[in-house]
Design a protein around this motif. Structure first.
Motif, short mmCIF file in Angstrom:
data_model
loop_
_atom_site.label_atom_id
_atom_site.label_comp_id
_atom_site.label_asym_id
_atom_site.label_seq_id
_atom_site.Cartn_x
_atom_site.Cartn_y
_atom_site.Cartn_z
N GLU A 34 5.16 0.08 6.74
CA GLU A 34 3.96 0.08 6.28
C GLU A 34 3.23 1.29 5.07
O GLU A 34 2.82 0.61 3.68
CB GLU A 34 2.16 0.82 7.37
CG GLU A 34 2.66 -1.08 8.68
CD GLU A 34 1.20 -2.20 7.96
OE1 GLU A 34 0.75 -1.71 7.68
OE2 GLU A 34 3.04 -3.23 8.13
N TYR A 37 6.09 0.69 2.50
CA TYR A 37 5.14 -0.79 1.67
C TYR A 37 4.88 0.00 0.91
O TYR A 37 4.91 -0.59 -0.65
CB TYR A 37 4.64 -1.49 2.47
CG TYR A 37 4.13 -2.58 1.78
CD1 TYR A 37 5.13 -3.89 1.07
CD2 TYR A 37 2.98 -2.81 0.93
CE1 TYR A 37 4.98 -4.94 0.37
CE2 TYR A 37 2.51 -4.38 0.44
CZ TYR A 37 4.26 -4.96 0.21
OH TYR A 37 3.84 -6.28 -0.82
N THR A 38 3.83 1.27 0.29
CA THR A 38 2.58 1.04 -0.57
C THR A 38 3.08 2.29 -0.94
O THR A 38 3.33 2.47 -2.44
CB THR A 38 1.43 0.85 0.23
OG1 THR A 38 0.68 -0.60 0.20
CG2 THR A 38 0.52 1.15 -1.21
N TYR A 39 3.25 2.97 -0.24
CA TYR A 39 3.27 5.01 -0.87
C TYR A 39 4.86 4.93 -0.91
O TYR A 39 5.81 6.10 0.04
CB TYR A 39 2.80 5.41 0.41
CG TYR A 39 1.16 4.86 0.23
CD1 TYR A 39 0.52 5.59 -0.45
CD2 TYR A 39 0.66 4.11 1.17
CE1 TYR A 39 -1.09 5.15 -0.83
CE2 TYR A 39 -0.02 3.64 1.39
CZ TYR A 39 -1.54 4.44 0.75
OH TYR A 39 -2.82 3.62 0.85
N GLU A 99 -0.49 7.63 -3.79
CA GLU A 99 0.28 6.51 -3.62
C GLU A 99 1.34 6.67 -4.96
O GLU A 99 1.11 7.15 -5.88
CB GLU A 99 0.00 5.13 -4.21
CG GLU A 99 1.02 4.24 -4.28
CD GLU A 99 1.17 2.68 -4.19
OE1 GLU A 99 1.90 2.05 -4.72
OE2 GLU A 99 0.10 2.61 -4.20
N LEU A 182 -5.38 -1.02 4.40
CA LEU A 182 -4.77 -0.34 5.78
C LEU A 182 -5.22 0.85 7.09
O LEU A 182 -6.28 1.80 6.68
CB LEU A 182 -3.69 1.22 4.68
CG LEU A 182 -2.52 1.32 5.74
CD1 LEU A 182 -1.32 -0.28 6.43
CD2 LEU A 182 -2.18 2.56 5.15
N ARG A 194 -3.75 -0.59 1.08
CA ARG A 194 -2.19 -1.29 0.89
C ARG A 194 -2.82 -2.31 -0.47
O ARG A 194 -3.07 -2.95 -0.76
CB ARG A 194 -1.65 -2.78 1.89
CG ARG A 194 -1.36 -1.88 3.36
CD ARG A 194 -0.76 -2.08 3.60
NE ARG A 194 -0.01 -3.15 3.31
CZ ARG A 194 1.47 -3.68 4.33
NH1 ARG A 194 1.35 -4.20 5.09
NH2 ARG A 194 2.08 -4.79 3.53
#
Length: 233
Positions: A34, A37-39, A99, A182, A194
C-alpha cells in the motif's frame, strides 16, 4: 520495499509529519504494498537531448471544462478565469504530501518552470502555472497562500483549492486524476492520500496536450512542449 516503508515511517514520525498524519506510528502495520505503491522513491532526469521546440507535434489528449475554485486570497474564481486564453501547466497536489516522487516533485518542477518563465518574457506572457489542491479540508486558501509565499513566484503562478467535495470531485473526474484516502485497516484516515502523480499541459483552448507522470516529468521537457505550443497559430 521494506527500506521504502522504513523511510516513510521515519519521515512521518518526525514532528512536522506527525502534525498532519493520524497516529503515524500505526503506519508500521500498513501493508508494504500500500505504501510502496504511492510512496516510492525516484525521479526522472532525461538521459537524452530533448527534440527542439517546434520540431514535433503534441496530439490532443482531451478537452477539460471550467470548474469553480478558490484562489489563495479566498476569492471565488474558476480554472478558466485563472488560465484565460494562455497555455497552462496544472498540477494536482496536497501540501501535506511526503511522497518521495509525488507532490514535492510536482512543486519542484513548477518552481523550476516559474524561474525559467521569469527569464523568458515572451513565454512568460503566454503561460500560467496552477497548483490545485485535492485536500480542501486542510488546504484552505490561507494555507495555499502560505505555500505561495514560500515559493515567491516570479511568473504567473496560482495556488488554488476548492470549497469542498462538490466542487473537487467533478474537477478530478474531468482531468482523470485518481485520488483516494489511505486508510488504516479499521477505516480511520491516515492523513495521507494514494494518488498518481499527474501534471497536465493545456493549450490556449483548454485542451490537454500532454500528461506528465513521475517517470516523464522534467523542467526541460515541459519547457520544450510549452515553446512548441506557443508556436501554434
Amino acid at each position: 520495499m521494506t527500506a521504502i516503508v522504513a523511510a516513510v515511517v521515519a519521515a512521518l514520525v518526525a514532528p512536522v509529519g506527525a502534525a498532519e498524519v493520524a497516529h503515524p506510528e500505526r503506519l508500521r502495520g500498513v501493508d508494504a504494498r500500500e505504501l510502496g505503491y504511492t510512496y516510492a522513491v525516484g525521479g526522472f532526469v532525461p538521459e537524452y537531448e530533448p527534440p527542439a521546440p517546434g520540431s514535433y507535434e503534441l496530439p490532443v489528449v482531451a478537452t477539460v471544462h471550467d470548474h469553480a475554485l478558490l484562489d489563495s486570497d479566498g476569492r471565488a474564481t474558476t480554472l478558466f478565469a485563472l488560465k484565460r486564453d494562455r497555455l497552462a501547466v496544472v498540477a494536482f497536489v496536497y501540501t501535506s504530501c511526503i511522497e518521495a516522487a509525488g507532490c514535492p516533485v510536482s512543486m519542484a518542477v513548477l518552481h523550476g518552470l516559474d524561474a525559467a518563465l521569469a527569464e523568458d518574457p515572451d513565454l512568460k506572457r503566454a503561460v500560467t502555472l496552477v497548483a490545485l489542491s485535492f485536500d480542501p479540508e486542510r488546504d484552505t486558501p490561507e494555507r495555499m497562500e502560505l505555500t505561495r509565499r514560500s515559493h515567491a513566484p516570479r511568473a504567473d503562478w496560482h495556488f488554488a483549492t476548492t470549497a469542498g467535495p462538490a466542487a473537487l470531485d467533478p474537477l478530478l473526474l474531468d482531468f482523470g486524476q485518481p485520488v483516494a484516502k489511505l486508510r488504516f485497516p479499521d477505516g480511520e484516515w491516515s492523513g495521507l492520500f494514494r494518488h498518481v502523480l499527474k501534471v497536465f499541459l493545456l493549450d490556449r483552448t483548454h485542451r490537454v496536450r500532454n500528461v506528465y507522470s513521475a517517470g516523464f516529468l522534467h523542467v526541460r521537457l515541459v519547457l520544450n512542449d510549452l515553446r512548441t505550443l506557443a508556436r501554434e497559430p
